[in-house]
Design a protein around this motif. Structure first.
Motif, PDB file in Angstrom:
ATOM      1  N   ALA A  31      10.063   2.982 -44.306  1.00 26.77           N
ATOM      2  CA  ALA A  31      11.327   3.726 -44.329  1.00 26.77           C
ATOM      3  C   ALA A  31      11.111   5.070 -43.662  1.00 26.77           C
ATOM      4  N   ALA A  32      11.881   5.315 -42.606  1.00 28.06           N
ATOM      5  CA  ALA A  32      11.639   6.496 -41.780  1.00 28.06           C
ATOM      6  C   ALA A  32      12.862   7.391 -41.778  1.00 28.06           C
ATOM      7  N   ASP A  33      12.623   8.644 -41.425  1.00 30.94           N
ATOM      8  CA  ASP A  33      13.690   9.641 -41.366  1.00 30.94           C
ATOM      9  C   ASP A  33      14.003   9.973 -39.899  1.00 30.94           C
ATOM     10  N   LEU A  44      -3.958  -5.669 -30.948  1.00 35.42           N
ATOM     11  CA  LEU A  44      -3.674  -7.101 -31.032  1.00 35.42           C
ATOM     12  C   LEU A  44      -3.477  -7.545 -32.468  1.00 35.42           C
ATOM     13  N   HIS A  45      -4.119  -6.886 -33.389  1.00 39.93           N
ATOM     14  CA  HIS A  45      -4.121  -7.334 -34.785  1.00 39.93           C
ATOM     15  C   HIS A  45      -3.160  -6.541 -35.654  1.00 39.93           C
ATOM     16  N   THR A  46      -2.544  -5.509 -35.138  1.00 40.99           N
ATOM     17  CA  THR A  46      -1.657  -4.689 -35.980  1.00 40.99           C
ATOM     18  C   THR A  46      -0.362  -4.415 -35.245  1.00 40.99           C
ATOM     19  N   GLU A  47       0.711  -4.248 -35.997  1.00 40.92           N
ATOM     20  CA  GLU A  47       1.989  -3.786 -35.474  1.00 40.92           C
ATOM     21  C   GLU A  47       2.667  -2.960 -36.550  1.00 40.92           C
ATOM     22  N   GLU A  48       3.577  -2.111 -36.122  1.00 39.49           N
ATOM     23  CA  GLU A  48       4.272  -1.213 -37.041  1.00 39.49           C
ATOM     24  C   GLU A  48       5.769  -1.468 -36.953  1.00 39.49           C
ATOM     25  N   VAL A  49       6.443  -1.412 -38.121  1.00 40.43           N
ATOM     26  CA  VAL A  49       7.891  -1.596 -38.191  1.00 40.43           C
ATOM     27  C   VAL A  49       8.480  -0.410 -38.955  1.00 40.43           C
ATOM     28  N   TYR A  50       9.483   0.228 -38.340  1.00 43.49           N
ATOM     29  CA  TYR A  50      10.157   1.365 -38.967  1.00 43.49           C
ATOM     30  C   TYR A  50      11.622   1.002 -39.158  1.00 43.49           C
ATOM     31  N   SER A  51      12.185   1.439 -40.245  1.00 40.71           N
ATOM     32  CA  SER A  51      13.610   1.221 -40.521  1.00 40.71           C
ATOM     33  C   SER A  51      14.289   2.566 -40.728  1.00 40.71           C
ATOM     34  N   PHE A  52      15.468   2.704 -40.102  1.00 37.91           N
ATOM     35  CA  PHE A  52      16.257   3.944 -40.196  1.00 37.91           C
ATOM     36  C   PHE A  52      17.646   3.575 -40.713  1.00 37.91           C
ATOM     37  N   ASN A  53      18.040   4.193 -41.824  1.00 42.16           N
ATOM     38  CA  ASN A  53      19.348   3.930 -42.445  1.00 42.16           C
ATOM     39  C   ASN A  53      20.255   5.141 -42.271  1.00 42.16           C
ATOM     40  N   ALA A 124      37.803  -0.456 -43.077  1.00 45.88           N
ATOM     41  CA  ALA A 124      36.559  -0.872 -43.733  1.00 45.88           C
ATOM     42  C   ALA A 124      35.912   0.239 -44.533  1.00 45.88           C
ATOM     43  N   GLY A 125      36.257   1.481 -44.250  1.00 44.98           N
ATOM     44  CA  GLY A 125      35.641   2.587 -44.943  1.00 44.98           C
ATOM     45  C   GLY A 125      34.239   2.847 -44.443  1.00 44.98           C
ATOM     46  N   PRO A 126      33.477   3.703 -45.117  1.00 47.50           N
ATOM     47  CA  PRO A 126      32.096   3.997 -44.697  1.00 47.50           C
ATOM     48  C   PRO A 126      31.231   2.733 -44.745  1.00 47.50           C
ATOM     49  N   THR A 127      30.390   2.566 -43.719  1.00 45.77           N
ATOM     50  CA  THR A 127      29.507   1.406 -43.652  1.00 45.77           C
ATOM     51  C   THR A 127      28.070   1.859 -43.461  1.00 45.77           C
ATOM     52  N   GLU A 128      27.173   1.043 -44.013  1.00 46.97           N
ATOM     53  CA  GLU A 128      25.744   1.330 -43.916  1.00 46.97           C
ATOM     54  C   GLU A 128      25.194   0.678 -42.645  1.00 46.97           C
ATOM     55  N   GLN A 129      24.473   1.465 -41.842  1.00 52.96           N
ATOM     56  CA  GLN A 129      23.877   0.974 -40.609  1.00 52.96           C
ATOM     57  C   GLN A 129      22.355   1.067 -40.731  1.00 52.96           C
ATOM     58  N   ILE A 130      21.655   0.023 -40.237  1.00 54.36           N
ATOM     59  CA  ILE A 130      20.196  -0.030 -40.291  1.00 54.36           C
ATOM     60  C   ILE A 130      19.668  -0.305 -38.890  1.00 54.36           C
ATOM     61  N   VAL A 131      18.636   0.447 -38.502  1.00 50.63           N
ATOM     62  CA  VAL A 131      17.977   0.261 -37.215  1.00 50.63           C
ATOM     63  C   VAL A 131      16.499   0.008 -37.480  1.00 50.63           C
ATOM     64  N   PHE A 132      15.969  -1.098 -36.942  1.00 55.44           N
ATOM     65  CA  PHE A 132      14.554  -1.421 -37.056  1.00 55.44           C
ATOM     66  C   PHE A 132      13.889  -1.184 -35.708  1.00 55.44           C
ATOM     67  N   VAL A 133      12.727  -0.505 -35.737  1.00 62.74           N
ATOM     68  CA  VAL A 133      11.933  -0.277 -34.543  1.00 62.74           C
ATOM     69  C   VAL A 133      10.566  -0.907 -34.762  1.00 62.74           C
ATOM     70  N   VAL A 134      10.233  -1.886 -33.918  1.00 64.32           N
ATOM     71  CA  VAL A 134       8.957  -2.598 -34.018  1.00 64.32           C
ATOM     72  C   VAL A 134       8.065  -2.141 -32.869  1.00 64.32           C
ATOM     73  N   VAL A 135       6.840  -1.722 -33.194  1.00 66.53           N
ATOM     74  CA  VAL A 135       5.868  -1.271 -32.198  1.00 66.53           C
ATOM     75  C   VAL A 135       4.697  -2.235 -32.217  1.00 66.53           C
ATOM     76  N   ALA A 136       4.355  -2.802 -31.043  1.00 61.41           N
ATOM     77  CA  ALA A 136       3.274  -3.795 -30.990  1.00 61.41           C
ATOM     78  C   ALA A 136       2.577  -3.711 -29.644  1.00 61.41           C
ATOM     79  N   SER A 137       1.384  -4.324 -29.581  1.00 62.43           N
ATOM     80  CA  SER A 137       0.623  -4.392 -28.342  1.00 62.43           C
ATOM     81  C   SER A 137      -0.386  -5.528 -28.446  1.00 62.43           C
ATOM     82  N   LEU A 138      -0.706  -6.143 -27.342  1.00 62.59           N
ATOM     83  CA  LEU A 138      -1.733  -7.187 -27.304  1.00 62.59           C
ATOM     84  C   LEU A 138      -3.071  -6.642 -26.833  1.00 62.59           C
ATOM     85  N   ALA A 139      -3.218  -5.327 -26.831  1.00 63.30           N
ATOM     86  CA  ALA A 139      -4.476  -4.721 -26.393  1.00 63.30           C
ATOM     87  C   ALA A 139      -5.577  -5.009 -27.410  1.00 63.30           C
ATOM     88  N   PRO A 140      -6.774  -5.321 -26.974  1.00 61.76           N
ATOM     89  CA  PRO A 140      -7.892  -5.572 -27.907  1.00 61.76           C
ATOM     90  C   PRO A 140      -8.439  -4.294 -28.529  1.00 61.76           C
TER      91      PRO A 140
END
Length: 801
Positions: A31-33, A44-53, A124-140
């Motif tokens: 969960a990110a700000d 190659l073995h790790t990736e990061e996912v961030y969510s912004f609401n 509809a009134g106020p709505t909740e919006q979510i943005v996901f950012v995925v960071v990845a690489s195939l570098a060894p």
């Protein structure tokens, strides 16, 4: 096709291909700000996912911008960024690769993109919006990166409010504009602080994804390339009455006319955007009313002058009929006297309608005739008459009036035929150009003044088309004035008025009719050119200007040389050669030295040949001289050079003609040398300048010789001369205010664009159209009325020069 793909997949399975199901467990997200910089590493073995609401308020448009940076320069293992949101998925890599001309590659370590905005409805009134950012690489190995997500506060543009922003090739920008209820169209103006970098301004529908990269910005909407400034006029016909304004920076300046240079990370565009409210529909009505009423006032002026002439004729008609000569001849002047012993040929004027004796002068002025050894032919043979030192109009108006009149009417009918066959393909071509612009959205095809381009219907710049109405209206008015004079002249001839047949300049109106048609066609073709002005169709705007200048010179020469003027066929054939040269000059005249050498030689040789024909009154036959097979040709040339150039060098046989021709050749040779040295890029205008210089030189010579021979300039032609000089001076001032230039790239041309200066609708070039139409009309009136003072002078008293 889908089944074939499955079959191939199954075929390769026994050879070691294994399919392993992916774990259904989602990668945990952080969960990110907003507005916070996140640093991390991926491999190659790790990736990061961030969510912004965030929460969207009703009626509010929210846009999110993602900034990423990586220190990795390994193009084999880039860092991948994938952004998931409600309306779609957006992805890119770092280093971000752009390809330029000649397969050059440009990579950028810092990238920022604006995500497709979201808008909540009031229901509809106020709505909740979510943005996901995925960071990845195939570098060894571990690759560092930085991430920052920001909510844009100034995403929506406001009318008549300047907005500043920065952009770079890897960091494009786009903004939203909504039409206010009282606005039907706007002009999006963009001004950069510096001339470069080269950039693209695009207006696109509200569709996701937004095409905001170098390789796809031209896929949707309308767009322009720019260096310093750009302007796009947008009508209120977008879905939802809103659109995106997209700014994309090119990695090279080559597309805008600059050099092929590496932009680099610090290559930023700093610019101001400003949606300006377009003039209301009432401005269109005002502009059209002004255009038509201002030129219809010329019709009113012509009616007033015609009525004044009618009243004067009624009041003094009896006196003029009883004493036609003394009524307009100054006391003591020899113009009013009837002298039977004056110039040879004068005693034959009473038989003009019967034709010359023996028919010796009813043939063409260039046919072969045998030599004469007897003296009686001095009164009838044109070869002898035209060798006299002092010529009078009666010497050069000996042919049957009806035959000569028919000869000049061919000018009128031929130019109508030329106009129809020339204009129809032109109209078809420019309609195709305009259709291509409207369908593709590529506004670089046509070189408008975009800061003052008022669209109407399918036309992108209606103001440039409307301003040509003056040529059509004044050309038609000139035809009416000529028709009135023609009718009055024919009535006099039908009444067997000896005063009409033996006095004044012979009245032949065919060339005047041709000039009126040429003026109207100039308006039509200029309007066609301004539908989509560009490099390919500039000749449409100048072709009939060549013809107008040529017809004016022919008419001026015909005034005192009615029997030896060029035929319509040879004249129009010469114009065709000129237009061919103009087209070749546009195609080859920019960088080809060989073309300028050939053209300069043709220019000089043509000047000498025409000068020879004028000096010898059409009796020096170059073709006949060159056709002699023996040495007699060289003896004849040597004799001519000795007699006219050496023996008569101190005082030429025809002094006035020689002075004009020497000055004319000096001017033309100077223009030829200028073109050869400087090679102007606008060859069509250079060619037109040659014609105008020769026309002005000949007109000035004619007026000077007229005054030198104690002839008068009546009030009406004097007024027309003054009006012509004043209006041409004003017109040329606006002509040289260059607002665009097809000699340059579209982006460089837009640097010269300027706002409207008159009625909020017309620019400088439109004012040139108005004034040039009036100037050409007054110029035609000068030629029509300049010799009205000779109507009471016998033709054997009117000198030829």
């Amino acid at each position: 096709e889908g089944h074939c793909g499955l079959a191939l997949l199954c075929l390769f399975l026994p050879w070691g291909l294994q399919l392993q199901p992916r774990s259904s467990r989602p990668t945990p997200s952080t969960a990110a700000d907003f507005d916070r910089v996140y640093e991390g590493t991926v491999s190659l073995h790790t990736e990061e996912v961030y969510s912004f609401n965030y929460t969207s308020k009703p009626g509010q448009v929210d846009a999110v911008r993602v900034y990423v940076q990586s220190n990795s320069e390994d193009l084999q293992y880039p860092v991948l960024f994938v952004v998931r949101q409600q309306k779609g998925v957006l992805s890119w890599q770092v280093p971000l690769i752009f390809r330029g001309f000649y397969q050059r590659m440009y990579n950028y370590q810092e990238v920022s993109r604006t995500l497709c905005p979201s808008e909540s409805t009031p229901e509809a009134g106020p709505t909740e919006q979510i943005v996901f950012v995925v960071v990845a690489s195939l570098a060894p190995y571990n690759v560092q990166y930085e991430l920052k997500v920001t909510r844009l506060k100034n995403f929506q543009l406001q009318t008549d409010t300047t907005f500043s922003f920065t952009a770079s090739p890897s960091q494009p920008q786009y903004f939203l504009y909504k039409f206010p209820p009282d606005v039907d169209s706007v002009i999006i103006k963009v001004v950069s602080e510096t001339v470069y970098p080269c950039s693209v301004v695009s207006v696109q529908d509200i569709v996701c994804p937004v095409y905001d990269l170098d390789h796809n910005v031209e896929f949707n909407g309308v767009y322009q390339y720019m260096t310093k400034q750009a302007a796009i006029t947008i009508q209120k016909d977008f879905p939802g009455e809103q659109f995106f304004v997209v700014f994309v920076i090119k990695p090279e300046d080559y597309a805008c006319g600059g050099s092929v240079s590496v932009s680099g990370e610090g290559f930023f565009l700093r610019a101001d955007g400003n949606p300006v409210c377009f003039p209301p529909e009432s401005v269109y009505v005002q502009a059209m009313l002004f255009s038509f009423l201002s030129f219809l006032s010329f019709y009113l002026g012509a009616l007033i002058v015609a009525f004044a002439h009618y009243v004067r004729w009624v009041s003094s008609g009896t006196v003029a009929a009883s004493h036609p000569i003394a009524a307009s001849t100054p006391e003591g002047s020899s113009y009013g006297a009837i002298d039977e012993s004056s110039s040879s040929g004068g005693h034959q004027l009473s038989s003009l309608d019967r034709g010359p004796p023996g028919g010796s002068d009813t043939d063409s002025s260039v046919e072969e005739e045998s030599d004469f050894d007897t003296m009686p032919e001095i009164d009838s043979d044109k070869n002898v008459i035209r060798t006299k030192v002092f010529l009078y109009l009666s010497d050069l108006s000996r042919k049957d009036r009806r035959i000569v009149s028919k000869k000049y009417k061919i000018y009128f009918w031929n130019i109508i035929t030329i106009a129809v066959f020339y204009a129809l393909p032109v109209i078809q071509l420019v309609i195709t150009y305009q259709t291509v612009v409207n369908v593709t959205g590529n506004q670089d095809i046509c070189y408008y003044n975009f800061l003052c381009a008022h669209p109407l219907g399918v036309l992108s710049a209606f103001n440039n088309v409307l301003s040509n109405v003056g040529h059509i209206l004044l050309g038609f008015l000139f035809l009416l004035i000529v028709l009135r004079r023609d009718i009055l002249h024919r009535r006099s001839l039908e009444a067997k008025d000896i005063y009409t047949m033996e006095y004044g300049i012979p009245k032949h109106f065919g060339l005047f009719y041709a000039m009126g048609i040429a003026l109207m066609m100039e308006g039509v073709l200029s309007a066609c050119y301004h539908i989509c002005p560009n490099y390919s169709n500039f000749q449409f705007d100048t072709s009939f200007m060549y013809m107008i200048a040529g017809l004016c010179m022919l008419k001026l020469y015909q005034t005192r040389h009615p029997d030896i003027n060029a035929s319509a066929y040879s004249a129009y054939a010469s114009f065709a050669v000129v237009i061919c040269l103009a087209v070749l000059g546009v195609v080859f005249g920019k960088n080809q030295m060989w073309f300028w050498v050939i053209f300069s030689v043709i220019h000089v040789v043509a000047s000498l040949a025409l000068s020879t024909q004028i000096y010898y009154m059409g009796r020096f036959k170059i073709a006949s001289v060159l056709s002699l097979a023996d040495f007699g040709m060289f003896r004849r040339i040597a004799m001519v050079l000795y007699t006219d150039c050496i023996q008569q060098c101190s005082r030429p046989m025809y002094t006035d003609r020689m002075a004009l021709l020497i000055l004319g050749n000096l001017v033309n040779w100077s223009l030829a040398v200028f073109g050869l040295v400087y090679r102007p890029r606008d060859f069509a205008s250079y060619m037109l300048g040659i014609f105008i210089c020769n026309l002005l030189l000949y007109l000035a010579f004619y007026i000077i010789m007229k005054l030198r021979n104690s002839e008068k300039i009546l009030p009406i032609p004097l007024f027309c001369i003054v009006a012509t000089a004043v209006v041409w001076a004003a017109a040329l001032y606006f002509f040289f205010q260059n607002l665009s230039s097809w000699e340059e790239t579209p982006a460089e041309s837009r640097e010269k664009n300027r706002p409207c200066i008159f009625l909020g609708f017309f620019d400088d070039h439109d004012i040139w159209h108005f004034l040039s139409a009036a100037a050409l009309f007054f110029s035609f009136l000068v030629l029509l009325t300049l010799d009205d003072d000779l109507d009471s002078v016998r033709r054997d008293k009117i000198p030829v020069f």
